[in-house]
Design an enzyme around this catalytic site. Sequence first.
Site, PDB file in Angstrom:
ATOM      1  N   ARG A 239      54.038  10.358  51.050  1.00 38.14           N
ATOM      2  CA  ARG A 239      55.117  10.179  50.088  1.00 38.14           C
ATOM      3  C   ARG A 239      54.903   8.857  49.371  1.00 38.14           C
ATOM      4  O   ARG A 239      54.455   7.866  49.980  1.00 38.14           O
ATOM      5  CB  ARG A 239      56.483  10.136  50.798  1.00 38.14           C
ATOM      6  CG  ARG A 239      56.983  11.475  51.311  1.00 38.14           C
ATOM      7  CD  ARG A 239      57.354  12.439  50.172  1.00 38.14           C
ATOM      8  NE  ARG A 239      57.877  13.708  50.664  1.00 38.14           N
ATOM      9  CZ  ARG A 239      57.133  14.795  50.902  1.00 38.14           C
ATOM     10  NH1 ARG A 239      55.832  14.776  50.700  1.00 38.14           N
ATOM     11  NH2 ARG A 239      57.704  15.907  51.331  1.00 38.14           N
ATOM     12  N   GLU A 268      58.700  10.816  41.023  1.00 41.15           N
ATOM     13  CA  GLU A 268      57.911  11.922  40.467  1.00 41.15           C
ATOM     14  C   GLU A 268      58.777  12.719  39.489  1.00 41.15           C
ATOM     15  O   GLU A 268      59.982  12.825  39.722  1.00 41.15           O
ATOM     16  CB  GLU A 268      57.417  12.830  41.597  1.00 41.15           C
ATOM     17  CG  GLU A 268      56.467  12.104  42.533  1.00 41.15           C
ATOM     18  CD  GLU A 268      56.010  12.955  43.719  1.00 41.15           C
ATOM     19  OE1 GLU A 268      56.436  14.121  43.836  1.00 41.15           O
ATOM     20  OE2 GLU A 268      55.232  12.446  44.535  1.00 41.15           O
ATOM     21  N   HIS A 287      51.210  15.894  43.060  1.00 48.12           N
ATOM     22  CA  HIS A 287      51.815  16.350  44.327  1.00 48.12           C
ATOM     23  C   HIS A 287      51.453  17.817  44.626  1.00 48.12           C
ATOM     24  O   HIS A 287      52.323  18.686  44.674  1.00 48.12           O
ATOM     25  CB  HIS A 287      53.339  16.160  44.275  1.00 48.12           C
ATOM     26  CG  HIS A 287      53.964  16.136  45.651  1.00 48.12           C
ATOM     27  ND1 HIS A 287      55.133  15.452  45.938  1.00 48.12           N
ATOM     28  CD2 HIS A 287      53.594  16.715  46.823  1.00 48.12           C
ATOM     29  CE1 HIS A 287      55.454  15.621  47.204  1.00 48.12           C
ATOM     30  NE2 HIS A 287      54.527  16.390  47.769  1.00 48.12           N
TER      31      HIS A 287
HETATM   32  C1  DGY Z   1      55.352  18.687  51.988  1.00 46.92           C
HETATM   33  O1  DGY Z   1      55.281  19.805  52.515  1.00 46.92           O
HETATM   34  O2  DGY Z   1      56.043  17.769  52.435  1.00 46.92           O
HETATM   35  C2  DGY Z   1      54.570  18.520  50.737  1.00 46.92           C
HETATM   36  O3  DGY Z   1      54.579  17.243  50.281  1.00 46.92           O
HETATM   37  C3  DGY Z   1      55.079  19.496  49.677  1.00 46.92           C
HETATM   38  O4  DGY Z   1      53.973  20.008  49.039  1.00 46.92           O
END
Ligand code: DGY
Length: 321
Positions: A239, A268, A287
């Site tokens: 993240r 984002e 992402h």
């Molecule tokens: C997650 O599954 O947390 C990913 O970042 C989404 O694609």
Amino acid sequence: MEKDRIFITRKIPEHLLEPYTDMFDFSMWENEEEPVPKDVLFQEAEQADGLICMVSEKVDKALIEHGKRLKVIANVAVGYDNIDVEEATKRGIIVTNTPDVLTETTADLGFALLMATARRIIEANKFIAENRWREWGPFLLAGADIHHKTIGIVGMGRIGEAIARRANGFSMSVLYHNRSRRPEAEKYIGAQYVSFEELLERSDFVVSVVPYSKESHEMFDKQAFAKMKKSAIFINISRGGVVDEQALYDALKNKEIAAAGLDVFAKEPIGSDSPFMALDNCVCLPHIGSASVETREKMITLALENVKGTLCGEGPLTPVK
Ligand code: DGY
């Protein structure tokens, strides 16, 4: 008997919903690309018994309070920092995520991003697209080796382990840092547990797979980048919030580290005006960690099964603990 009503915050393929249409009344935001506007989300949540949402939706206290009938919030992601789990739990609402089904796909992307960054793949493609290839040159777009280097994985969960297995295939030495030691991973992957500081100092590739939380907020800060080797490559597939982005930008711009590959950002989406996009030594992706068709279908199906399990009384398959 009236069917339970489920709101899905994005358009998803009909064939995935089909097995559940006898059980539930579905409504969904009919747009694959654009997130649902806040007012529509609030209106829909008020009527819904279950909510299936994506990482792009902020399911905060206000929305949860508004969803008076809600019994389950099923996130189509393994990370769930977009949901106020504490508030949901207080109100007896089950929150679920989609672990396991996306592990290998996300590790594939992590490794692809690492390789693209180290071997300057995007720059090289752009080089031809801009018609700049005149001659073969001994150091033309020369990058860094990956094989036999040291990879430092921050966050040794399922995805971290899957990355370590890929690193083994490249004869890399694997260091890891995690909240707790993972002796079984040490045994079968040959990964060595080290402190965060030691990992930063020794790694050629620092890969962030750590979930976002109050504790991990901006853990990759100015001091962290200063500890890394000048030749280090930083990869983030967890993240954006785990990085102090200004500090990362400065470290890349001032060549305090060699390069970065980023699939996630603090805010984002980013656009072409993001300062990271102006850097040759930074590869940015929108992402897409778990974005293979097969895996996205599995994630959506798992979310649907979690809703079914909760509302039909058998219990969800993958509740957030
Ligand atoms: C997650 O599954 O947390 C990913 O970042 C989404 O694609």
